[in-house]
Design a protein around this motif. Structure first.
Motif, PDB file in Angstrom:
ATOM      1  N   TRP A   1       0.782  -1.103   0.073  1.00 28.16           N
ATOM      2  CA  TRP A   1       0.045  -0.035  -0.054  1.00 28.16           C
ATOM      3  C   TRP A   1       0.897   1.359   0.068  1.00 28.16           C
ATOM      4  O   TRP A   1       0.295   2.421  -0.209  1.00 28.16           O
ATOM      5  CB  TRP A   1      -1.010   0.030   1.304  1.00 28.16           C
ATOM      6  CG  TRP A   1      -0.422   0.183   2.419  1.00 28.16           C
ATOM      7  CD1 TRP A   1       0.618  -0.808   2.953  1.00 28.16           C
ATOM      8  CD2 TRP A   1      -0.433   1.248   3.376  1.00 28.16           C
ATOM      9  NE1 TRP A   1       1.023  -0.202   4.389  1.00 28.16           N
ATOM     10  CE2 TRP A   1       0.367   0.927   4.494  1.00 28.16           C
ATOM     11  CE3 TRP A   1      -1.067   2.330   3.335  1.00 28.16           C
ATOM     12  CZ2 TRP A   1       0.394   1.660   5.671  1.00 28.16           C
ATOM     13  CZ3 TRP A   1      -1.163   3.397   4.626  1.00 28.16           C
ATOM     14  CH2 TRP A   1      -0.332   2.500   5.697  1.00 28.16           C
ATOM     15  N   GLY A   2       2.021   1.174   0.123  1.00 29.53           N
ATOM     16  CA  GLY A   2       3.071   2.454   0.103  1.00 29.53           C
ATOM     17  C   GLY A   2       3.433   2.755  -1.380  1.00 29.53           C
ATOM     18  O   GLY A   2       4.048   3.862  -1.334  1.00 29.53           O
ATOM     19  N   HIS A   3       3.054   2.033  -2.420  1.00 26.05           N
ATOM     20  CA  HIS A   3       3.437   2.385  -3.761  1.00 26.05           C
ATOM     21  C   HIS A   3       2.156   2.729  -4.569  1.00 26.05           C
ATOM     22  O   HIS A   3       1.327   1.884  -4.444  1.00 26.05           O
ATOM     23  CB  HIS A   3       4.261   1.357  -4.396  1.00 26.05           C
ATOM     24  CG  HIS A   3       5.494   1.322  -3.366  1.00 26.05           C
ATOM     25  ND1 HIS A   3       6.611   2.199  -3.566  1.00 26.05           N
ATOM     26  CD2 HIS A   3       5.981   0.554  -2.478  1.00 26.05           C
ATOM     27  CE1 HIS A   3       7.854   2.310  -2.721  1.00 26.05           C
ATOM     28  NE2 HIS A   3       7.222   1.181  -2.032  1.00 26.05           N
ATOM     29  N   GLY A   4       2.293   3.671  -5.382  1.00 29.27           N
ATOM     30  CA  GLY A   4       1.177   3.944  -6.308  1.00 29.27           C
ATOM     31  C   GLY A   4       1.014   5.375  -6.300  1.00 29.27           C
ATOM     32  O   GLY A   4       1.338   6.093  -5.067  1.00 29.27           O
ATOM     33  N   ALA A  39       9.208  12.009  -6.120  1.00 34.12           N
ATOM     34  CA  ALA A  39       9.505  10.740  -6.764  1.00 34.12           C
ATOM     35  C   ALA A  39       9.903   9.603  -5.717  1.00 34.12           C
ATOM     36  O   ALA A  39      10.453   9.854  -4.680  1.00 34.12           O
ATOM     37  CB  ALA A  39      10.919  11.160  -7.677  1.00 34.12           C
ATOM     38  N   CYS A  40       9.479   8.686  -6.167  1.00 33.03           N
ATOM     39  CA  CYS A  40       9.747   7.558  -5.261  1.00 33.03           C
ATOM     40  C   CYS A  40      10.676   6.467  -5.824  1.00 33.03           C
ATOM     41  O   CYS A  40      10.822   6.393  -6.938  1.00 33.03           O
ATOM     42  CB  CYS A  40       8.439   6.614  -4.832  1.00 33.03           C
ATOM     43  SG  CYS A  40       8.562   5.063  -3.947  1.00 33.03           S
ATOM     44  N   GLY A  41      11.434   5.779  -4.862  1.00 34.82           N
ATOM     45  CA  GLY A  41      12.473   4.624  -5.487  1.00 34.82           C
ATOM     46  C   GLY A  41      11.961   3.569  -6.815  1.00 34.82           C
ATOM     47  O   GLY A  41      12.523   3.006  -7.233  1.00 34.82           O
ATOM     48  N   CYS A  42      10.557   3.392  -6.534  1.00 35.24           N
ATOM     49  CA  CYS A  42       9.806   2.554  -7.387  1.00 35.24           C
ATOM     50  C   CYS A  42       9.563   2.639  -8.802  1.00 35.24           C
ATOM     51  O   CYS A  42       9.282   2.091  -9.619  1.00 35.24           O
ATOM     52  CB  CYS A  42       8.406   2.038  -6.765  1.00 35.24           C
ATOM     53  SG  CYS A  42       7.220   3.120  -6.843  1.00 35.24           S
ATOM     54  N   GLY A  43       9.838   4.220  -9.030  1.00 33.36           N
ATOM     55  CA  GLY A  43       9.709   4.843 -10.350  1.00 33.36           C
ATOM     56  C   GLY A  43       8.380   5.579 -10.293  1.00 33.36           C
ATOM     57  O   GLY A  43       8.337   6.455 -11.590  1.00 33.36           O
ATOM     58  N   GLY A  68       4.639  10.441  -6.135  1.00 31.54           N
ATOM     59  CA  GLY A  68       3.521  10.524  -5.249  1.00 31.54           C
ATOM     60  C   GLY A  68       3.287   9.411  -4.442  1.00 31.54           C
ATOM     61  O   GLY A  68       2.031   9.121  -4.026  1.00 31.54           O
ATOM     62  N   CYS A  69       3.869   8.670  -4.369  1.00 30.32           N
ATOM     63  CA  CYS A  69       3.824   7.070  -3.466  1.00 30.32           C
ATOM     64  C   CYS A  69       3.643   7.592  -2.013  1.00 30.32           C
ATOM     65  O   CYS A  69       4.437   8.523  -1.663  1.00 30.32           O
ATOM     66  CB  CYS A  69       4.790   6.058  -3.657  1.00 30.32           C
ATOM     67  SG  CYS A  69       5.023   5.371  -5.205  1.00 30.32           S
ATOM     68  N   LEU A  70       3.006   6.819  -1.291  1.00 30.89           N
ATOM     69  CA  LEU A  70       2.583   7.004   0.088  1.00 30.89           C
ATOM     70  C   LEU A  70       3.817   6.765   0.808  1.00 30.89           C
ATOM     71  O   LEU A  70       4.271   7.256   2.077  1.00 30.89           O
ATOM     72  CB  LEU A  70       1.664   6.034   0.752  1.00 30.89           C
ATOM     73  CG  LEU A  70       1.326   6.261   2.371  1.00 30.89           C
ATOM     74  CD1 LEU A  70       0.709   7.609   2.466  1.00 30.89           C
ATOM     75  CD2 LEU A  70       0.342   5.234   2.865  1.00 30.89           C
TER      76      LEU A  70
HETATM   77 ZN   LIG Z   1       6.806   3.937  -4.792  1.00 31.13          ZN
END
Ligand SMILES: [Zn+2]
Length: 322
Positions: free
Chosen positions: A170-173, A190-194, A197-199
Motif C-alpha cells: 500500500w506504500g506504492h502507487g 519521486a519514489c524509488g519504485c519509479g 507521489g507514493c505514500l
Molecule cells: Zn513507490
C-alpha cells in the motif's frame, strides 16, 4: 539471540523442533529451530554473504545441518524482497546474491529438505495474525511503518500471495497529490519504485522527517519530532497532524478493500503507542464499517516477527497437500 554454532546446535536438538526458519536481510541471517507455535526454541544470528549465492547457500546448509542433522525438517525463509509464487524467484535489492534465484527450487534440493520463502512484511503479518495481536481475526492487514511503508495481508491464516509476488504494497502507487498547509506547498515526490507521489515518500520515518523539514524548516529525526509532538510543541503537532491525515486516508481505503478487522502496526514508528492510537482514530473515522473497537494496534512480536512468521509458513508448508 547471539550464540555460537555449537550452542545453537545443542539447544536446537534438545528442544525437538518441528521446523526451521530464517529471516534474511542485506547484512544478516537470523536462523531458528522452532516449535509447534512457531516460536524459536534456539536461534542464532550470523552475517549474510549477501552478494554471493553459493556462499549464501553454504551458510544456510551449515545452519540447517547444525539444527537438524537428520535433514528432514522443512525450512521457510523471510526475505526483504519479493518472491514470485509461480517461479519461486527472488527479487531483493539489498541481497543481490539471491536475486533471480529460487530459494524453493534451488536451495531446497541443495539442502535436501523442503524450502519455502515469503516477503518479510508478509511473514510479519502472518506471525501477528496467528500468534500476535491479530489472533482470532480472519482478515488481518499487517502494516509496517519503518523507514518507509510496507504491508502484508493474511486471510484465514494464510498469506495472500500476489501475482509476481506483489501484494499488500500500500506504500506504492501515485496517490499523494500536491497540497498546501497555510502558505506552505507540500511537494509531490519521486519514489524509488519509479512512480511519483507514493505514500512511501511521506508515510514512514523518512516521510515524517520530510514533512517536518518542509513545514518547519527543521532537520530533526523522526524520534525528535515524535518526542516534541508528545510534549505538545506546536510545529511538531502541525507535522504530525499532516502525517496522520496523509497516512490514514490510504489505509482506510485498504481496510475497506480487504475487510480487515485488525491491523497490527510494526516498524520503528509503532514504538510510539500514541502514534498508533492517533492513526487508529483517524482510520476508524474514515472507513465504511462502524468500528467501536480499536482496529490498529501495536504489533507484539517485536524483532522476531519475521522469524516466527517464517516458522509458521514452514509449519503450513509441512502439512499442506502438494
Ligand atoms: Zn513507490
Amino acid at each position: 539471540m547471539d550464540a555460537t554454532l555449537s550452542d545453537f546446535a545443542a539447544r536446537a536438538r534438545a528442544g525437538v523442533p518441528r521446523v526451521l526458519a530464517a529471516d534474511i536481510g542485506g547484512s544478516f541471517v537470523k536462523f531458528a529451530a522452532a516449535g509447534e507455535d512457531g516460536r524459536p526454541i534456539a536461534a542464532i544470528h550470523v552475517a549474510n554473504p549477501s552478494h554471493d549465492w553459493d556462499a549464501f547457500c553454504a551458510v544456510l546448509a551449515d545452519l540447517a545441518a547444525a539444527a537438524d542433522p537428520g535433514g528432514h525438517l522443512p525450512l521457510a525463509i523471510s526475505v526483504a524482497g519479493t518472491i514470485d509464487p509461480v517461479s519461486g524467484r527472488s527479487l531483493a535489492a539489498n541481497i543481490g546474491g539471491i536475486t533471480g534465484h529460487s530459494l524453493r527450487g534451488e536451495l531446497g534440493p541443495r539442502l535436501g529438505r523442503p524450502v519455502a520463502a515469503a516477503n518479510d512484511a508478509d511473514c510479519f503479518a502472518l506471525a501477528e495474525a496467528l500468534e500476535g495481536v491479530g489472533r482470532g481475526h480472519r482478515n488481518v492487514f499487517g502494516v509496517i511503518l519503518g523507514t518507509g511503508v510496507g504491508g502484508g495481508l493474511v486471510i484465514d491464516g494464510r498469506i495472500v500471495e500476489g501475482t509476481g509476488g506483489v501484494s499488500g504494497e500500500w506504500g506504492h502507487g501515485p496517490i499523494v497529490g500536491e497540497r498546501r498547509v497555510g502558505d506552505v506547498v507540500i511537494p509531490v515526490l519521486a519514489c524509488g519504485c519509479g512512480q511519483t507521489g507514493c505514500l512511501d515518500t511521506v508515510g514512514g520515518a523518512r516521510g515524517l522527517e520530510r514533512l517536518d523539514a518542509t513545514l518547519n524548516g527543521s532537520s530533526r529525526d523522526s524520534r525528535a519530532i515524535l518526542k516534541a509532538w508528545l510534549a505538545g510543541e506546536e510545529p511538531a503537532k502541525r507535522t504530525f497532524d499532516l502525517f496522520v491525515d496523509m497516512v490514514s486516508g490510504p489505509l482506510a481505503l485498504v481496510v475497506n478493500v480487504v475487510g480487515a478487522s485488525l491491523v497490527p502496526v510494526g516498524g520503528g514508528l509503532a514504538n510510539v503507542p500514541e502514534l498508533v492510537v492517533a492513526l487508529d482514530t483517524a482510520v476508524r473515522a474514515r472507513i465504511l464499517r462502524k468500528a467501536s473497537e480499536p482496529l490498529l494496534r501495536p504489533a507484539v512480536l517485536g524483532a522476531d516477527a519475521g522469524l516466527i512468521g517464517a516458522a509458521l509458513l514452514a509449519l503450513r508448508t509441512a502439512t499442506a497437500p502438494r
